[in-house]
Design an enzyme around this catalytic site. Sequence first.
Site, PDB file in Angstrom:
ATOM      1  N   GLU A  89       5.552  -7.106  -2.511  1.00  0.00           N
ATOM      2  CA  GLU A  89       4.772  -7.302  -1.277  1.00  0.00           C
ATOM      3  C   GLU A  89       3.584  -8.226  -1.446  1.00  0.00           C
ATOM      4  O   GLU A  89       3.370  -9.136  -0.645  1.00  0.00           O
ATOM      5  CB  GLU A  89       4.259  -5.959  -0.742  1.00  0.00           C
ATOM      6  CG  GLU A  89       5.228  -5.230   0.166  1.00  0.00           C
ATOM      7  CD  GLU A  89       6.343  -4.563  -0.599  1.00  0.00           C
ATOM      8  OE1 GLU A  89       6.287  -4.546  -1.841  1.00  0.00           O
ATOM      9  OE2 GLU A  89       7.276  -4.061   0.044  1.00  0.00           O
ATOM     10  N   HIS A 104       5.067   7.591   3.819  1.00  0.00           N
ATOM     11  CA  HIS A 104       5.810   6.662   4.661  1.00  0.00           C
ATOM     12  C   HIS A 104       5.504   6.830   6.140  1.00  0.00           C
ATOM     13  O   HIS A 104       6.277   6.402   6.980  1.00  0.00           O
ATOM     14  CB  HIS A 104       7.323   6.855   4.435  1.00  0.00           C
ATOM     15  CG  HIS A 104       7.785   6.349   3.102  1.00  0.00           C
ATOM     16  ND1 HIS A 104       7.530   7.020   1.939  1.00  0.00           N
ATOM     17  CD2 HIS A 104       8.450   5.228   2.757  1.00  0.00           C
ATOM     18  CE1 HIS A 104       8.044   6.343   0.917  1.00  0.00           C
ATOM     19  NE2 HIS A 104       8.601   5.246   1.392  1.00  0.00           N
TER      20      HIS A 104
END
Lengths: 360, 390
Positions: free
Chosen positions: A90, A159
């Site tokens: 990322e 998440h």
Amino acid sequence: MAASLRCFLRSGKNTVSALQRREFHRSAPAAVQMTVRDALNQAMDEELERDERVFLLGEEVAQYDGAYKVSRGLWKKYGDKRIIDTPISEMGFTGIAVGAAMAGLRPICEFMTFNFSMQAIDQIINSAAKTYYMSAGLQSVPIVFRGPNGASAGVAAQHSQCFAAWYGHCPGLKVVSPWNSEDAKGLLKSAIRDENPVVVLENELLYGVPFEMSEEAQSKDFTIPIGKAKIERQGNSVTLVAHSRYVGHCLDAAAVLAKEGIECEVINLRTIRPMDVESIETSVMKTNHLVTVEGGWPQFGVGAEICARIMEGPAFNYLDSPVTRVTGVDIPMPYAKILEDHSLPQVKDIIFSVKKTLNI
Amino acid sequence: MLAIISNVFRASAQRNGAAVIMSARTYADFTTQATFEIKKCDLFKLDEGPATQVVLTRDEGLQYYRIMQTMRRMELKADQLYKQKIIRGFCHLYDGQEACAVGIEASINLSDHLITAYRAHGYTYTRGGTVKEIMAELTGRRGGIAKGKGGSMHMYCKHFYGGNGIVGAQVPLGAGVALACKFQGNNQLCVCLYGDGAANQGQIFETYNMAALWKLPVIFICENNRYGMGTSVERAAASTDYFKRGEFIPGLRVDGMDVLCVREATKFAADHCRSGKGPILMELQTYRYHGHSMSDPGVSYRTREEIQEVRSKSDPISLLKDRMLSNNMASVEELKEIDVEVRKEIEDAAQFATTDPEPPLEDLCNHIFCDMPSLEVRGTNPWAKLKSVS
């Protein structure tokens, strides 16, 4: 021309064929049902076609058709150059996307969920958001960061975080949070065409939900201005402000409350930053009551900001009671369904809060 | 006495044209070019490296000398201004490392791209910024290259992406710029610099991977000046062979104090990139005379003797000067004249940088967004509604 044709066909001679062709149907213009996923897909497809500098990068966006299938078919249509699968890096690929934007391309950087954007947040804030200011206008960064934000279903604490408040905090960033398919398409297209870094906070639970897309929204040039909220439902008793999924919850609550004679005005924020406080103020000056609804945590959240702004503005004097915030529970998201269900605002929580605010 | 005479002569020379007094020697007396033997580079995953026999022309030599001297004096002036508190905040000086910036620029084009970290004043200059606008940015004035809004670490100009404050963040950015070059098929490349300290950042390894995978035209350059702030390379890195850290990316270790070595290596690297082979890594062994920044005296983690040794044996400007003089490529007077001109340029720039006004308060909120009509910005209190224009 079309009008006279329509008249001719309506006159009975070709009634059957007229009915089959929807565009000649005499009632409403041809709205279609489209899921949020397809709306996002259409937005990207149209923008990729329109401007050759636009490209999409992220994990699984190409050959897998997108982790949530949002980019389905795009790699097949546009190929490796425009739709790029990245390794799980990322910080690296976000920096690469920002650099590409600095050098003249128009990247769409997808995070599989915004939880993973935390790894890359330095690139989003320090390299993208602040650069136009630091360079006194010499260096712009036309980039879109998009992906699902907030709670999903059963994915637990790491998440499920909502980043609206985090990104909404930073000058130099625009942050949008679409609710329905029109929002999704219009806001994403605006984001891609925008010369600034824009964070598009989608919602995974909404991807599969169909909404009506007006004829206007089906156009290739349909955009929704960033920075403008929408009144989804008019009302006089109380103002409900929400973004993303909770707009739907507010409308559901409004339907229930209407039966008791409480008419809610429901505002779909659409944009977190720059926030359309004016629309909220105008509404509050009419209804005298305000309830904000969000999935994120209460402390320093979207609702907290709305409260502060209302207090600082003309609408404060019109309030008959303090603003109420309906938020996610101030805990990391648990896994068990019963616990998860009680971690997020439900329709009954909104109804309860409205009644408390109205002192009913 | 002699001083008075030479001053008179110099004064008259300036009136009559320098050539009259400057020398009994004309330009025809100088060697127009010479071949030099330079240090061989250490190679990693490469069968052959840059040339070791290089040609330097008189013009090139004078140009490199002038640019390096300008950078040197500019940094020293910044030191002075910082100590006078006219420059504030962070100020990371580049003196000692001039051969890197000059050597690199000598082998790329202005149409190529370059990005570096915060020790960026030298690169801002080689990429096209003027001394005046660099210094005025350091002093935070409206005539600064970023109108005073960026400061030392955030200077930008065409195809130069700063000036980046976050250690290592510039590396993925540089690869992204290279991606844009490849995407647009313009045969340009990106030079992406970082230090020995930054070389241990995870995002750099993520970038190596993607750059190699996608064959991006990026030259990664590690300016190894032996210290990441106060931490020597031995204390920071399990492997100090920075040119090998790209693992699957070919690498070169280069003498960063020799402008010809840097130039040659960059030429080699640029050819590699432009031929579509993908990224390449160069480690430039260099040295900074100043501490990490102006708040660091730079002598707690290294000895004064070490600094002095580098200055006397490896100074990049002296190295070039000696080469030119001993090969009859320039005269002492000629180089002195360049020094005088440079000094004047720096003085003028410093004068501008100290007298130019600070940015107007109206500029406070400008440049938040690009292409936005007027936007309202909240000030420090609810009644302070400020305006932003792009």
